[in-house]
Design a protein around this motif. Structure first.
Motif, PDB file in Angstrom:
ATOM      1  N   GLN A 121      47.631  41.809  28.476  1.00 56.17           N
ATOM      2  CA  GLN A 121      48.686  40.934  28.947  1.00 56.17           C
ATOM      3  C   GLN A 121      48.270  39.474  28.847  1.00 56.17           C
ATOM      4  N   ASN A 122      49.266  38.589  28.727  1.00 52.27           N
ATOM      5  CA  ASN A 122      48.989  37.168  28.510  1.00 52.27           C
ATOM      6  C   ASN A 122      48.508  36.460  29.773  1.00 52.27           C
ATOM      7  N   THR A 123      48.883  36.964  30.935  1.00 57.05           N
ATOM      8  CA  THR A 123      48.507  36.328  32.190  1.00 57.05           C
ATOM      9  C   THR A 123      47.855  37.358  33.103  1.00 57.05           C
ATOM     10  N   VAL A 124      47.208  36.860  34.136  1.00 53.13           N
ATOM     11  CA  VAL A 124      46.567  37.733  35.115  1.00 53.13           C
ATOM     12  C   VAL A 124      47.604  38.219  36.113  1.00 53.13           C
ATOM     13  N   SER A 125      47.669  39.513  36.322  1.00 56.47           N
ATOM     14  CA  SER A 125      48.595  40.102  37.284  1.00 56.47           C
ATOM     15  C   SER A 125      47.942  40.184  38.649  1.00 56.47           C
ATOM     16  N   HIS A 126      48.710  39.878  39.692  1.00 55.27           N
ATOM     17  CA  HIS A 126      48.176  39.839  41.035  1.00 55.27           C
ATOM     18  C   HIS A 126      48.143  41.212  41.702  1.00 55.27           C
ATOM     19  N   SER A 127      48.809  42.187  41.119  1.00 55.37           N
ATOM     20  CA  SER A 127      48.839  43.528  41.693  1.00 55.37           C
ATOM     21  C   SER A 127      49.097  44.530  40.591  1.00 55.37           C
ATOM     22  N   SER A 128      48.831  45.787  40.892  1.00 60.37           N
ATOM     23  CA  SER A 128      49.086  46.835  39.902  1.00 60.37           C
ATOM     24  C   SER A 128      50.580  46.992  39.647  1.00 60.37           C
ATOM     25  N   ALA A 129      51.404  46.752  40.672  1.00 65.30           N
ATOM     26  CA  ALA A 129      52.853  46.832  40.484  1.00 65.30           C
ATOM     27  C   ALA A 129      53.335  45.770  39.506  1.00 65.30           C
ATOM     28  N   ALA A 131      51.542  44.395  37.106  1.00 58.58           N
ATOM     29  CA  ALA A 131      51.078  44.787  35.776  1.00 58.58           C
ATOM     30  C   ALA A 131      51.975  45.872  35.182  1.00 58.58           C
ATOM     31  N   GLU A 132      52.359  46.838  35.994  1.00 57.07           N
ATOM     32  CA  GLU A 132      53.247  47.898  35.519  1.00 57.07           C
ATOM     33  C   GLU A 132      54.617  47.333  35.151  1.00 57.07           C
ATOM     34  N   TYR A 133      55.087  46.376  35.941  1.00 57.67           N
ATOM     35  CA  TYR A 133      56.417  45.829  35.671  1.00 57.67           C
ATOM     36  C   TYR A 133      56.428  45.001  34.394  1.00 57.67           C
ATOM     37  N   ARG A 134      55.364  44.265  34.143  1.00 55.52           N
ATOM     38  CA  ARG A 134      55.282  43.534  32.881  1.00 55.52           C
ATOM     39  C   ARG A 134      55.275  44.501  31.694  1.00 55.52           C
ATOM     40  N   SER A 135      54.617  45.629  31.854  1.00 60.59           N
ATOM     41  CA  SER A 135      54.630  46.643  30.803  1.00 60.59           C
ATOM     42  C   SER A 135      56.036  47.199  30.591  1.00 60.59           C
ATOM     43  N   MET A 136      56.779  47.384  31.684  1.00 61.20           N
ATOM     44  CA  MET A 136      58.157  47.843  31.566  1.00 61.20           C
ATOM     45  C   MET A 136      59.016  46.840  30.800  1.00 61.20           C
ATOM     46  N   ALA A 137      58.829  45.546  31.065  1.00 61.99           N
ATOM     47  CA  ALA A 137      59.622  44.513  30.399  1.00 61.99           C
ATOM     48  C   ALA A 137      59.373  44.514  28.890  1.00 61.99           C
ATOM     49  N   VAL A 138      58.117  44.658  28.489  1.00 63.84           N
ATOM     50  CA  VAL A 138      57.797  44.698  27.056  1.00 63.84           C
ATOM     51  C   VAL A 138      58.406  45.933  26.401  1.00 63.84           C
ATOM     52  N   THR A 139      58.382  47.044  27.117  1.00 60.28           N
ATOM     53  CA  THR A 139      58.937  48.284  26.565  1.00 60.28           C
ATOM     54  C   THR A 139      60.445  48.198  26.413  1.00 60.28           C
ATOM     55  N   VAL A 140      61.113  47.554  27.355  1.00 62.36           N
ATOM     56  CA  VAL A 140      62.562  47.381  27.262  1.00 62.36           C
ATOM     57  C   VAL A 140      62.935  46.582  26.014  1.00 62.36           C
TER      58      VAL A 140
END
Length: 242
Positions: A121-129, A131-140
């Motif tokens: 990921q391009n930025t540091v995620s503050h929580s696992s949620a 990080a998972e949500y950023r992955s969902m956005a890319v998949t969409v």
């Protein structure tokens, strides 16, 4: 790859870096048809500038795996229902040096994988949620593009595309219409996923971690879990007896 590896840490330098770069470069092209190699190649590609002896041992391990299953690949079945489904996953703070999370997704057309990706990921995620949500956005975004591509090929996809995620927190954020402090720093990603759900383009589903197909692309797994997810992914060895 070996579980709980520390390949991105320091160690003795490899004496032939040109040889290392040559083999990893060939593995990059092989990943076009072998999705199970995505994580291994992702890790090895990060150390091309200064490979260590442990990195070459990892390359040999990958080559040994490929030698044991030379006929393995993707089967595109003629009886496919041509429906798009996607699995997305992330490994929170996976990089030991930058603490950036690792995102991955795999898109299936029927039961056959047609698109996959493993990327930091391009930025540091503050929580696992997060990080998972950023992955969902890319998949969409990938699902939207594939749906338009199928339409250009004359294949209509009227039903909502299924998006499977193993994080209930990320799924709750996608379904919750109220902004709060935990989500304001990922507002753009939240809008993209929420709008896709409201428009009926996708429908989110929860999947257990043991059934998360994209897990094979985010971390090194044990032999049993690796083989199980590989079969679930639709990858078959054509040289094996039927």
């Amino acid at each position: 790859m070996e579980q709980n590896h520390r390949l991105l840490s320091e160690g003795p330098a490899y004496e032939n870096p040109t040889r290392f770069r040559k083999f990893v470069g060939k593995l990059v092209y092989l990943a076009i048809t072998r999705p199970e190699l995505s994580y291994s190649i992702h890790v090895l590609s990060q150390v091309m500038h200064k490979p260590r002896a442990a990195h070459w041992d990892a390359v040999v391990r990958v080559l040994r795996y490929l030698k044991g299953c030379p006929g393995q690949g993707i089967i595109l079945r003629a009886t496919s229902d041509l429906r798009l489904r996607a699995f997305c996953d992330s490994d929170w703070a996976a990089c030991p040096s930058t603490r950036r999370s690792l995102s991955s997704y795999i898109v299936l057309l029927g039961n056959s994988p047609i698109s996959w990706k493993t990327k930091k990921q391009n930025t540091v995620s503050h929580s696992s949620a997060e990080a998972e949500y950023r992955s969902m956005a890319v998949t969409v975004c990938e699902l939207k593009w594939l749906k338009r591509l199928l339409k250009d090929l004359g294949v209509t996809h009227k039903e909502a595309m299924e998006l499977f995620c193993d994080s209930k927190a990320a799924l709750y954020i996608a379904a919750n219409h109220v902004f709060h402090e935990r989500t304001k720093h990922i507002e753009a990603d939240r809008h993209s996923v929420r709008d896709a759900v409201q428009e009926g383009l996708i429908v989110t589903r929860h999947v257990r971690t043991t059934e998360q197909t994209a897990d094979i692309m985010t971390k090194a797994l044990g032999a049993s879990a690796f083989q199980y997810l590989l079969a679930k992914l639709g990858v078959r060895n054509l040289h094996s007896p039927t």
